[in-house]
Motif scaffolding. Structure first.
Motif, PDB file in Angstrom:
ATOM      1  N   LEU A  19      -6.638  12.668  22.346  1.00 35.08           N
ATOM      2  CA  LEU A  19      -7.990  12.869  21.845  1.00 35.08           C
ATOM      3  C   LEU A  19      -8.940  12.897  23.036  1.00 35.08           C
ATOM      4  O   LEU A  19      -9.074  11.907  23.751  1.00 35.08           O
ATOM      5  CB  LEU A  19      -8.352  11.730  20.885  1.00 35.08           C
ATOM      6  CG  LEU A  19      -9.812  11.580  20.474  1.00 35.08           C
ATOM      7  CD1 LEU A  19     -10.277  12.771  19.652  1.00 35.08           C
ATOM      8  CD2 LEU A  19     -10.007  10.277  19.689  1.00 35.08           C
ATOM      9  N   HIS A  27     -10.707  10.733  10.562  1.00 35.88           N
ATOM     10  CA  HIS A  27     -12.096  10.542  10.981  1.00 35.88           C
ATOM     11  C   HIS A  27     -12.357   9.075  11.339  1.00 35.88           C
ATOM     12  O   HIS A  27     -12.932   8.767  12.393  1.00 35.88           O
ATOM     13  CB  HIS A  27     -13.043  11.000   9.876  1.00 35.88           C
ATOM     14  CG  HIS A  27     -14.417  10.421   9.959  1.00 35.88           C
ATOM     15  ND1 HIS A  27     -15.273  10.670  11.016  1.00 35.88           N
ATOM     16  CD2 HIS A  27     -15.087   9.578   9.117  1.00 35.88           C
ATOM     17  CE1 HIS A  27     -16.419  10.019  10.830  1.00 35.88           C
ATOM     18  NE2 HIS A  27     -16.320   9.358   9.692  1.00 35.88           N
ATOM     19  N   ILE A  44     -10.586   8.137  14.615  1.00 35.53           N
ATOM     20  CA  ILE A  44     -11.292   8.649  15.789  1.00 35.53           C
ATOM     21  C   ILE A  44     -12.503   7.783  16.103  1.00 35.53           C
ATOM     22  O   ILE A  44     -12.780   7.464  17.273  1.00 35.53           O
ATOM     23  CB  ILE A  44     -11.708  10.115  15.566  1.00 35.53           C
ATOM     24  CG1 ILE A  44     -10.476  11.020  15.542  1.00 35.53           C
ATOM     25  CG2 ILE A  44     -12.687  10.583  16.650  1.00 35.53           C
ATOM     26  CD1 ILE A  44     -10.769  12.450  15.136  1.00 35.53           C
ATOM     27  N   GLN A  45     -13.249   7.403  15.070  1.00 35.56           N
ATOM     28  CA  GLN A  45     -14.429   6.571  15.287  1.00 35.56           C
ATOM     29  C   GLN A  45     -14.059   5.270  15.996  1.00 35.56           C
ATOM     30  O   GLN A  45     -14.722   4.854  16.947  1.00 35.56           O
ATOM     31  CB  GLN A  45     -15.096   6.275  13.946  1.00 35.56           C
ATOM     32  CG  GLN A  45     -15.800   7.462  13.323  1.00 35.56           C
ATOM     33  CD  GLN A  45     -17.070   7.838  14.042  1.00 35.56           C
ATOM     34  OE1 GLN A  45     -17.962   7.017  14.235  1.00 35.56           O
ATOM     35  NE2 GLN A  45     -17.167   9.098  14.449  1.00 35.56           N
ATOM     36  N   MET A 101     -12.395   6.024  19.739  1.00 30.34           N
ATOM     37  CA  MET A 101     -13.365   6.420  20.755  1.00 30.34           C
ATOM     38  C   MET A 101     -14.393   5.330  21.001  1.00 30.34           C
ATOM     39  O   MET A 101     -14.822   5.109  22.128  1.00 30.34           O
ATOM     40  CB  MET A 101     -14.074   7.708  20.333  1.00 30.34           C
ATOM     41  CG  MET A 101     -13.224   8.958  20.438  1.00 30.34           C
ATOM     42  SD  MET A 101     -12.597   9.289  22.111  1.00 30.34           S
ATOM     43  CE  MET A 101     -14.124   9.395  23.036  1.00 30.34           C
ATOM     44  N   TYR A 108     -12.996  18.449  16.308  1.00 26.40           N
ATOM     45  CA  TYR A 108     -13.789  17.460  15.582  1.00 26.40           C
ATOM     46  C   TYR A 108     -15.152  17.340  16.246  1.00 26.40           C
ATOM     47  O   TYR A 108     -15.233  17.185  17.474  1.00 26.40           O
ATOM     48  CB  TYR A 108     -13.058  16.120  15.622  1.00 26.40           C
ATOM     49  CG  TYR A 108     -13.802  14.922  15.081  1.00 26.40           C
ATOM     50  CD1 TYR A 108     -13.824  14.637  13.716  1.00 26.40           C
ATOM     51  CD2 TYR A 108     -14.442  14.035  15.940  1.00 26.40           C
ATOM     52  CE1 TYR A 108     -14.464  13.511  13.224  1.00 26.40           C
ATOM     53  CE2 TYR A 108     -15.091  12.912  15.464  1.00 26.40           C
ATOM     54  CZ  TYR A 108     -15.104  12.648  14.103  1.00 26.40           C
ATOM     55  OH  TYR A 108     -15.754  11.529  13.624  1.00 26.40           O
ATOM     56  N   TYR A 120     -18.855  15.236  16.055  1.00 32.10           N
ATOM     57  CA  TYR A 120     -19.535  14.056  15.527  1.00 32.10           C
ATOM     58  C   TYR A 120     -20.988  14.086  15.984  1.00 32.10           C
ATOM     59  O   TYR A 120     -21.268  14.302  17.165  1.00 32.10           O
ATOM     60  CB  TYR A 120     -18.852  12.783  16.040  1.00 32.10           C
ATOM     61  CG  TYR A 120     -19.604  11.512  15.735  1.00 32.10           C
ATOM     62  CD1 TYR A 120     -19.820  11.110  14.418  1.00 32.10           C
ATOM     63  CD2 TYR A 120     -20.100  10.710  16.757  1.00 32.10           C
ATOM     64  CE1 TYR A 120     -20.520   9.939  14.131  1.00 32.10           C
ATOM     65  CE2 TYR A 120     -20.785   9.546  16.486  1.00 32.10           C
ATOM     66  CZ  TYR A 120     -20.999   9.158  15.170  1.00 32.10           C
ATOM     67  OH  TYR A 120     -21.691   8.003  14.894  1.00 32.10           O
ATOM     68  N   HIS A 131     -14.906  17.025  20.135  1.00 36.49           N
ATOM     69  CA  HIS A 131     -13.623  16.431  20.515  1.00 36.49           C
ATOM     70  C   HIS A 131     -12.506  17.436  20.252  1.00 36.49           C
ATOM     71  O   HIS A 131     -12.596  18.240  19.328  1.00 36.49           O
ATOM     72  CB  HIS A 131     -13.331  15.175  19.700  1.00 36.49           C
ATOM     73  CG  HIS A 131     -14.398  14.124  19.755  1.00 36.49           C
ATOM     74  ND1 HIS A 131     -15.647  14.295  19.196  1.00 36.49           N
ATOM     75  CD2 HIS A 131     -14.388  12.864  20.275  1.00 36.49           C
ATOM     76  CE1 HIS A 131     -16.364  13.195  19.379  1.00 36.49           C
ATOM     77  NE2 HIS A 131     -15.617  12.324  20.027  1.00 36.49           N
ATOM     78  N   ILE A 148      -8.335  17.339  19.517  1.00 35.08           N
ATOM     79  CA  ILE A 148      -7.138  16.559  19.231  1.00 35.08           C
ATOM     80  C   ILE A 148      -5.943  17.482  19.466  1.00 35.08           C
ATOM     81  O   ILE A 148      -5.763  18.470  18.749  1.00 35.08           O
ATOM     82  CB  ILE A 148      -7.128  16.026  17.787  1.00 35.08           C
ATOM     83  CG1 ILE A 148      -8.369  15.176  17.514  1.00 35.08           C
ATOM     84  CG2 ILE A 148      -5.867  15.224  17.515  1.00 35.08           C
ATOM     85  CD1 ILE A 148      -9.441  15.879  16.732  1.00 35.08           C
ATOM     86  N   CYS A 152      -3.186   2.997  19.387  1.00 30.40           N
ATOM     87  CA  CYS A 152      -3.637   3.594  20.641  1.00 30.40           C
ATOM     88  C   CYS A 152      -2.668   3.187  21.743  1.00 30.40           C
ATOM     89  O   CYS A 152      -2.342   2.000  21.894  1.00 30.40           O
ATOM     90  CB  CYS A 152      -5.059   3.135  20.968  1.00 30.40           C
ATOM     91  SG  CYS A 152      -5.768   3.945  22.420  1.00 30.40           S
ATOM     92  N   CYS A 208     -16.698   4.793  25.585  1.00 33.07           N
ATOM     93  CA  CYS A 208     -17.395   5.779  24.764  1.00 33.07           C
ATOM     94  C   CYS A 208     -18.865   5.819  25.174  1.00 33.07           C
ATOM     95  O   CYS A 208     -19.461   4.780  25.480  1.00 33.07           O
ATOM     96  CB  CYS A 208     -17.280   5.367  23.303  1.00 33.07           C
ATOM     97  SG  CYS A 208     -17.997   6.520  22.124  1.00 33.07           S
TER      98      CYS A 208
END
Length: 282
Positions: free
Chosen positions: A87, A112, A115-116, A119, A177, A179, A187, A189, A206, A213
């Motif tokens: 990512l 989603h 990822i939040q 990151m 993606y 945001y 982003h 992936i 991870c 971030c």
């Protein structure tokens, strides 16, 4: 639901009576670009190179009159697998990235949330996924989020109905993606490996990553780069702006910080797994 919950430092609303570009202005600018670059196609290619994507997914400018292409989902895997993906936060220099191990049949709605957490975002803004699996085509219809559906959007595929293995099939495939449509954090992936699934392993973990971030609402990649320059005490053409950016950063913000254990602790709590929630909550 407002897209930008927190106002960007120093931002002021545009006056309602701000004069828009006239049609004559637009035609003049367009003609100048065509004269300098030689053709409309050359202009589109230059804009695509500047933005890091292939204009219109390789289609010609006249194809803009055609309907936007819809995602063409891949066939679901017959058996669950483990996807190893990278990512990346696009255009971040130095790179900001995470390597994740994911269940191949998680939904994009679940992804989603992953990822939040991975990151370090705060889920304070809208988002969207766009299908690859190869060329990044900004004309591609995004998958519909829960917010889109609540607003009455019906033309598209809900992200909660799409599995990861329907958008990433083999190593090299990519999913896109975005945001926060104000800061536009893009982003990528990328599927690196497909491994056998082991029962009992978490839906997401991870493996490693690099750098912290960026803070929310800092102004996208350009604003973040200005903030980093301020942290390094580099000379600024706009010292007041630099002071505002530095004041916006969280206390003791360290752009080099990344702790894989912290990320996994949050992922394994399962707080961002809507697949496991009651449908009424979703």
């Amino acid at each position: 639901m407002a897209d930008n919950v927190i106002p960007f430092p120093g931002a002021e609303a545009e006056p309602d009576d701000a004069p828009p570009f006239s049609q004559a202005d637009i035609q003049a600018i367009t003609q100048q670009l065509i004269d300098e670059l030689g053709s409309p196609e050359a202009v589109l290619q230059a804009l695509g190179a500047f933005g890091g994507f292939e204009p219109f997914g390789g289609r010609g400018p006249f194809d803009l009159m055609s309907p936007r292409p819809k995602p063409k989902l891949l066939r679901k895997r017959s058996k669950r697998a483990t996807y190893v993906v990278r990512l990346d936060l696009d255009d971040a220099k130095p790179p900001i990235w995470r390597r994740l191990r994911l269940r191949s049949d998680v939904t994009l709605g679940h992804l989603h949330g992953i990822i939040q957490v991975a990151m370090g975002w705060t889920n304070s803004h809208l988002h969207q996924f766009k299908m690859g699996p190869s060329t990044k085509d900004f004309m591609m219809m995004p998958f519909l989020t829960a917010y889109d559906l609540s607003e009455g959007e019906t033309d598209g595929i809900p992200e909660n109905d799409v599995r990861l293995d329907q958008v990433l099939g083999e190593p090299g495939h990519r999913l896109f993606y975005e945001y926060d449509f104000g800061d536009s954090w893009h982003h990528t992936i990328k599927l690196e490996r497909v491994e056998p699934w082991v029962d009992g392993q978490p839906d997401a973990s991870c493996v490693t990553g690099r750098r912290a971030c960026p803070p929310e609402d800092v102004g996208g990649v350009p604003g973040y780069e200005d903030a980093l320059a301020g942290l390094r005490s580099e000379p600024s053409d706009n010292p007041e702006w630099t002071r505002e950016l530095l004041a916006w950063l969280p206390p003791r913000y360290d752009p080099e910080h990344f702790d894989v254990a912290e990320v996994n602790e949050q992922l394994w709590q399962g707080l961002f797994n809507p697949d496991a929630w009651h449908p009424g909550i979703v």
